[in-house]
Design a protein around this motif. Structure first.
Motif, PDB file in Angstrom:
ATOM      1  N   VAL A  92     -88.052   0.948  -4.297  1.00 13.79           N
ATOM      2  CA  VAL A  92     -89.788   0.376  -3.493  1.00 13.79           C
ATOM      3  C   VAL A  92     -91.138   1.459  -4.110  1.00 13.79           C
ATOM      4  CG1 VAL A  92     -90.753  -0.028  -1.130  1.00 13.79           C
ATOM      5  CG2 VAL A  92     -88.226   0.118  -1.996  1.00 13.79           C
TER       6      VAL A  92
ATOM      7  N   GLY B 102     -94.642  -1.380  -0.678  1.00 14.20           N
ATOM      8  CA  GLY B 102     -93.605  -2.275  -0.126  1.00 14.20           C
ATOM      9  C   GLY B 102     -92.872  -3.305  -1.124  1.00 14.20           C
TER      10      GLY B 102
ATOM     11  N   GLY C  24     -94.976  -5.519  -0.254  1.00 12.22           N
ATOM     12  CA  GLY C  24     -94.240  -5.747   0.341  1.00 12.22           C
ATOM     13  C   GLY C  24     -92.765  -6.958   0.140  1.00 12.22           C
TER      14      GLY C  24
END
Length: 287
Positions: A79, A31, A11
């Motif tokens: 990503v 993420g 993330g």
């Protein structure tokens, strides 16, 4: 040479949009992400899981033990997906030349590395792991030597592209490398987005060729027509859906762009050698 090392977790990420130095980013988890400045070359090596790397030729999906080199061009965002463990190097063009000079290696004409997803071999894996350790708390080795080793290993790991070069048209190696680079733009669009922009006009435009010259050159270099590569790519997606989902065969067919189940069945058997139902049954029997 200034080299900066970074770690990003699930993330979280790093924005290198305004960076001029060489950067090494170690990412892990879903993420985890990195944004690379326009005009900077980058190398993405995936150790586990997968990473999606955006590009003008569509989103590359780089899976476990594969790597992708992207030349200096548009800004790039990558990503990590589930279980991702990846290493990225971002290198300004001037730094690439300096690294190669330090190794006593001549760059040669055309791009150093081609934009293609290829398997990571043992030599490249060793160099990537060595430089990834610098992003932690371990003592840092000479970064220019490590970077040179990674670039050389990546160049060696792109051995499959030598066959493309041997079949490409052009009077010099530089011309042949440019031919392959232009054709790869069309090939990558098919592999990355097989449901969008796969018509002959858009593919030929991506390679900056006339349609007739594009068709002939593409087949000569890659050994397959663009149309057959589209079908092959869709069938690989179909195999993955059959293996990893509970979708009915008719739903799989629709998911990979076939309105007719019968047309899908013909294409699947031609590409795979089995019917889709038999393929699913064989997978169940082997489990």
């Amino acid at each position: 040479m200034e080299v900066k090392f970074w770690r990003v977790g699930p993330g979280s990420g790093i924005d290198l949009a305004g960076a001029k130095a060489v950067h090494c980013v170690r990412g892990s988890g879903r993420g985890s992400h990195a944004l690379v400045a326009a005009g900077t070359a980058s190398l993405w090596c995936v150790l586990r899981g997968s990473v999606e790397v955006g590009s003008p030729d569509g989103p590359f999906r780089v899976s476990r033990r594969h790597f992708l080199a992207l030349p200096a061009g548009a800004a790039v965002r990558a990503v990590g997906r589930d279980g991702a463990d990846w290493v990225a190097l971002t290198v300004p063009p001037a730094a690439v030349a300096g690294i190669l000079r330090g190794m006593g290696t001549r760059r040669g004409p055309g791009p150093l590395l081609f934009p293609a997803v290829l398997p990571i071999d043992r030599a490249l894996l060793r160099t990537v792991v060595a430089i990834a350790r610098q992003a932690g708390d371990a003592p840092r080795a000479a970064p220019d030597i490590l970077l040179g080793g990674v670039l050389q290993a990546a160049r060696d790991a792109q051995a499959p592209t030598r066959e493309w070069l041997a079949r490409a048209s052009g009077r010099t190696e530089g011309h042949r490398r440019q031919t392959v680079l232009r054709l790869l733009s069309a090939r990558n669009r098919i592999l990355n987005s097989p449901f969008e922009g796969s018509d002959l006009d858009s593919l030929a435009a991506a390679a900056s060729y006339s349609k007739s010259h594009f068709l002939r050159s593409f087949r000569d270099v890659f050994g397959i027509t663009p149309h057959d590569l589209v079908i092959q790519t869709r069938m690989e997606l179909a195999k993955d859906l059959i293996a990893n989902s509970d979708l009915a065969i008719s739903e799989v067919a629709a998911s990979v762009g076939y309105e007719s189940r019968f047309a899908f069945a013909r294409s699947f058997k031609k590409c795979v050698g089995l019917t889709a139902t038999r393929f699913r049954q064989d997978l169940a029997d082997a489990a």
